[in-house]
Design a protein around this motif. Sequence first.
Motif, PDB file in Angstrom:
ATOM      1  N   PRO A 104       0.848  -1.189   0.000  1.00  0.00           N
ATOM      2  CA  PRO A 104       0.000   0.000   0.000  1.00  0.00           C
ATOM      3  C   PRO A 104       0.889   1.247   0.000  1.00  0.00           C
ATOM      4  CG  PRO A 104      -0.092  -1.136   2.127  1.00  0.00           C
ATOM      5  CD  PRO A 104       0.793  -1.946   1.241  1.00  0.00           C
ATOM      6  N   GLU A 105       0.289   2.378  -0.162  1.00  0.00           N
ATOM      7  CA  GLU A 105       1.082   3.612  -0.268  1.00  0.00           C
ATOM      8  C   GLU A 105       2.034   3.768   0.929  1.00  0.00           C
ATOM      9  OE1 GLU A 105      -0.485   7.983  -0.797  1.00  0.00           O
ATOM     10  OE2 GLU A 105      -1.577   6.528  -2.025  1.00  0.00           O
ATOM     11  N   ALA A 106       3.210   4.296   0.648  1.00  0.00           N
ATOM     12  CA  ALA A 106       4.200   4.465   1.723  1.00  0.00           C
ATOM     13  C   ALA A 106       3.710   5.473   2.756  1.00  0.00           C
ATOM     14  CB  ALA A 106       5.517   4.944   1.128  1.00  0.00           C
ATOM     15  N   LEU A 107       3.941   5.163   4.017  1.00  0.00           N
ATOM     16  CA  LEU A 107       3.522   6.076   5.090  1.00  0.00           C
ATOM     17  C   LEU A 107       4.641   7.076   5.373  1.00  0.00           C
ATOM     18  CD1 LEU A 107       2.077   3.550   7.701  1.00  0.00           C
ATOM     19  CD2 LEU A 107       0.772   5.192   6.341  1.00  0.00           C
ATOM     20  N   PRO A 108       4.276   8.258   5.861  1.00  0.00           N
ATOM     21  CA  PRO A 108       5.322   9.181   6.321  1.00  0.00           C
ATOM     22  C   PRO A 108       6.139   8.520   7.434  1.00  0.00           C
ATOM     23  CG  PRO A 108       3.152  10.231   6.337  1.00  0.00           C
ATOM     24  CD  PRO A 108       2.929   8.791   6.023  1.00  0.00           C
ATOM     25  N   LEU A 109       7.381   8.961   7.560  1.00  0.00           N
ATOM     26  CA  LEU A 109       8.308   8.307   8.484  1.00  0.00           C
ATOM     27  C   LEU A 109       7.781   8.261   9.920  1.00  0.00           C
ATOM     28  CD1 LEU A 109      10.968   6.879   8.296  1.00  0.00           C
ATOM     29  CD2 LEU A 109      12.118   9.036   8.768  1.00  0.00           C
ATOM     30  N   ALA A 110       7.161   9.338  10.359  1.00  0.00           N
ATOM     31  CA  ALA A 110       6.668   9.377  11.753  1.00  0.00           C
ATOM     32  C   ALA A 110       5.618   8.286  11.971  1.00  0.00           C
ATOM     33  CB  ALA A 110       6.095  10.748  12.064  1.00  0.00           C
ATOM     34  N   ASP A 111       4.771   8.053  10.970  1.00  0.00           N
ATOM     35  CA  ASP A 111       3.748   7.001  11.093  1.00  0.00           C
ATOM     36  C   ASP A 111       4.392   5.618  11.087  1.00  0.00           C
ATOM     37  OD1 ASP A 111       1.822   8.896  11.187  1.00  0.00           O
ATOM     38  OD2 ASP A 111       1.308   8.768   9.057  1.00  0.00           O
ATOM     39  N   ARG A 112       5.411   5.469  10.237  1.00  0.00           N
ATOM     40  CA  ARG A 112       6.128   4.179  10.216  1.00  0.00           C
ATOM     41  C   ARG A 112       6.702   3.891  11.598  1.00  0.00           C
ATOM     42  NH1 ARG A 112       9.666   4.037   4.598  1.00  0.00           N
ATOM     43  NH2 ARG A 112       8.279   5.384   3.438  1.00  0.00           N
ATOM     44  N   GLN A 113       7.321   4.944  12.181  1.00  0.00           N
ATOM     45  CA  GLN A 113       7.946   4.755  13.499  1.00  0.00           C
ATOM     46  C   GLN A 113       6.906   4.365  14.537  1.00  0.00           C
ATOM     47  OE1 GLN A 113       9.847   8.541  13.578  1.00  0.00           O
ATOM     48  NE2 GLN A 113      11.839   7.709  12.938  1.00  0.00           N
ATOM     49  N   ARG A 114       5.776   5.050  14.504  1.00  0.00           N
ATOM     50  CA  ARG A 114       4.718   4.756  15.488  1.00  0.00           C
ATOM     51  C   ARG A 114       4.238   3.313  15.327  1.00  0.00           C
ATOM     52  NH1 ARG A 114       2.403   9.509  15.057  1.00  0.00           N
ATOM     53  NH2 ARG A 114       1.116   8.845  13.307  1.00  0.00           N
ATOM     54  N   GLY A 142      14.183  -6.818  15.084  1.00  0.00           N
ATOM     55  CA  GLY A 142      14.802  -6.289  13.851  1.00  0.00           C
ATOM     56  C   GLY A 142      15.205  -4.862  14.128  1.00  0.00           C
ATOM     57  N   GLU A 143      16.065  -4.322  13.262  1.00  0.00           N
ATOM     58  CA  GLU A 143      16.527  -2.945  13.513  1.00  0.00           C
ATOM     59  C   GLU A 143      17.042  -2.319  12.233  1.00  0.00           C
ATOM     60  OE1 GLU A 143      19.680  -3.583  16.360  1.00  0.00           O
ATOM     61  OE2 GLU A 143      21.197  -3.787  14.771  1.00  0.00           O
ATOM     62  N   GLY A 144      17.093  -0.989  12.249  1.00  0.00           N
ATOM     63  CA  GLY A 144      17.673  -0.274  11.105  1.00  0.00           C
ATOM     64  C   GLY A 144      16.844   0.931  10.720  1.00  0.00           C
ATOM     65  N   ASP A 145      17.132   1.409   9.530  1.00  0.00           N
ATOM     66  CA  ASP A 145      16.483   2.614   9.009  1.00  0.00           C
ATOM     67  C   ASP A 145      15.092   2.261   8.478  1.00  0.00           C
ATOM     68  OD1 ASP A 145      15.756   4.911   7.706  1.00  0.00           O
ATOM     69  OD2 ASP A 145      17.605   5.097   6.531  1.00  0.00           O
ATOM     70  N   LEU A 146      14.089   2.930   8.965  1.00  0.00           N
ATOM     71  CA  LEU A 146      12.719   2.618   8.520  1.00  0.00           C
ATOM     72  C   LEU A 146      12.448   3.137   7.110  1.00  0.00           C
ATOM     73  CD1 LEU A 146      10.538   3.046  11.732  1.00  0.00           C
ATOM     74  CD2 LEU A 146      11.903   1.114  10.931  1.00  0.00           C
ATOM     75  N   LEU A 222       8.038  -5.269   6.412  1.00  0.00           N
ATOM     76  CA  LEU A 222       8.416  -4.940   5.031  1.00  0.00           C
ATOM     77  C   LEU A 222       7.430  -3.952   4.416  1.00  0.00           C
ATOM     78  CD1 LEU A 222       9.563  -8.479   3.786  1.00  0.00           C
ATOM     79  CD2 LEU A 222      11.016  -6.520   4.382  1.00  0.00           C
ATOM     80  N   GLU A 223       6.176  -4.112   4.773  1.00  0.00           N
ATOM     81  CA  GLU A 223       5.155  -3.196   4.246  1.00  0.00           C
ATOM     82  C   GLU A 223       5.404  -1.761   4.733  1.00  0.00           C
ATOM     83  OE1 GLU A 223       1.349  -5.129   3.981  1.00  0.00           O
ATOM     84  OE2 GLU A 223       0.470  -3.366   4.932  1.00  0.00           O
ATOM     85  N   LEU A 224       5.801  -1.638   5.996  1.00  0.00           N
ATOM     86  CA  LEU A 224       6.053  -0.294   6.543  1.00  0.00           C
ATOM     87  C   LEU A 224       7.305   0.320   5.919  1.00  0.00           C
ATOM     88  CD1 LEU A 224       5.189  -0.851  10.328  1.00  0.00           C
ATOM     89  CD2 LEU A 224       3.904   0.490   8.659  1.00  0.00           C
ATOM     90  N   ILE A 225       8.312  -0.509   5.678  1.00  0.00           N
ATOM     91  CA  ILE A 225       9.583   0.025   5.165  1.00  0.00           C
ATOM     92  C   ILE A 225       9.542   0.266   3.659  1.00  0.00           C
ATOM     93  CG2 ILE A 225      12.048  -0.485   4.904  1.00  0.00           C
ATOM     94  CD1 ILE A 225      11.741  -2.110   7.546  1.00  0.00           C
ATOM     95  N   HIS A 226       8.774  -0.567   2.930  1.00  0.00           N
ATOM     96  CA  HIS A 226       8.728  -0.399   1.472  1.00  0.00           C
ATOM     97  C   HIS A 226      10.109  -0.475   0.845  1.00  0.00           C
ATOM     98  CE1 HIS A 226       4.942   1.412  -0.327  1.00  0.00           C
ATOM     99  NE2 HIS A 226       4.562   1.092   0.897  1.00  0.00           N
ATOM    100  N   PRO A 227      10.910  -1.486   1.134  1.00  0.00           N
ATOM    101  CA  PRO A 227      12.274  -1.454   0.584  1.00  0.00           C
ATOM    102  C   PRO A 227      12.276  -1.659  -0.929  1.00  0.00           C
ATOM    103  CG  PRO A 227      11.839  -3.595   1.557  1.00  0.00           C
ATOM    104  CD  PRO A 227      10.627  -2.748   1.839  1.00  0.00           C
ATOM    105  N   GLU A 228      13.255  -1.077  -1.567  1.00  0.00           N
ATOM    106  CA  GLU A 228      13.392  -1.326  -3.005  1.00  0.00           C
ATOM    107  C   GLU A 228      13.983  -2.717  -3.232  1.00  0.00           C
ATOM    108  OE1 GLU A 228      15.511   1.349  -5.970  1.00  0.00           O
ATOM    109  OE2 GLU A 228      14.507   2.752  -4.613  1.00  0.00           O
ATOM    110  N   TYR A 229      14.825  -3.145  -2.286  1.00  0.00           N
ATOM    111  CA  TYR A 229      15.508  -4.436  -2.418  1.00  0.00           C
ATOM    112  C   TYR A 229      15.420  -5.213  -1.107  1.00  0.00           C
ATOM    113  CZ  TYR A 229      17.611  -2.144  -6.444  1.00  0.00           C
ATOM    114  OH  TYR A 229      17.807  -1.471  -7.619  1.00  0.00           O
ATOM    115  N   ILE A 230      15.263  -6.519  -1.236  1.00  0.00           N
ATOM    116  CA  ILE A 230      15.345  -7.406  -0.070  1.00  0.00           C
ATOM    117  C   ILE A 230      16.416  -8.446  -0.390  1.00  0.00           C
ATOM    118  CG2 ILE A 230      14.133  -9.058   1.413  1.00  0.00           C
ATOM    119  CD1 ILE A 230      11.481  -7.710   0.456  1.00  0.00           C
TER     120      ILE A 230
END
Length: 297
Positions: A104-114, A142-146, A222-230
């Motif tokens: 689904p559409e990417a969330l703003p970072l603050a929402d991802r964090q929440r 897990g950890e890293g850049d959202l 994965l849905e929250l992060i929306h990575p280009e690559y896994i």
Amino acid sequence: MSHETESHLLSLSEAIAGLSATTQQLHRLGIEFLPVGDPEAGKVWLHEHTQRPELISPDSRTMASGPRPSSSATGAPPSVESASPNREPSSLGSELLESSNPYPEALPLADRQRRMCRLAAEVAGCTACPGLVQSRTQTVFGEGDLAAKVCFFGEAPGADEDRQGRPFVGRSGELLTRMIQACRLAREEVYILNTVKCRPPHNRNPDRDELGNCRHFFETQLELIHPEYIVCLGAVAAHTLLNSKASVGQLRGRFHVYRNSKVVVTYHPSYLLREPKAKRFAWDDLRMLMADQGVIL
Ligand code: URA
Ligand code: SF4
């Protein structure tokens, strides 16, 4: 203004114009950032792969069921295969990434964090797998850049991870960190997660029920992060993400698709520690990943 000052100013303005043209060209190619990692940082890993040809044994190229050279090694463009078993392999193209089940559409970072915090709390209290809950010290979320462009997807926490509550912090974690740095990325710039969040006793593989119970957690991450690559590290991660039973040797060397992410399959760092000869194939896989982003290693 002296002639000398004038010519310095001229060359400065030419340099700025050149830089701006280069930036625009990179944007047109879809490259939004240039690697900022410390080029020295991956030295050990790079050294092992580029400076020590003795690691490349001729046997390892011809192993019947073993690794096969990636298409990048043969100069052919890498192909993409969808996670869907019915989908035909196809050439690399953005249309493939609009798979039937896009994020689904990417969330703003603050929402991802929440949301990620809420999910982590849910995981910490999860008791769905009786066999793991008994023996775990704590969950390893897990950890890293959202907002990471690249996620590294491992199997399950080991003893060190169970103790520290962080993924990939033991010996294989050290190797993974060097692999990430060899891609000119910092560990903090990627996201690292596992198929299951609790350590299986005696480091056995997670079983089918456990993988099924935990699946929705990594899918949401994965849905929250929306990575280009896994990057799938090892067979358990690859089989779980891609619903495939093929070996790592069969799956590596080309791109697959999970939702809107391109998926690279490579060897698990703990396998690489046991089988250093396979490191050159993992290096090929990482080079394929970075070349797709316009970074030539
Ligand atoms: N191996 C994994 O697959 N994951 C970890 O977090 C550590 C080791
Ligand atoms: Fe829950 Fe996942 Fe741990 Fe099973 S492995 S108990 S589903 S957190």
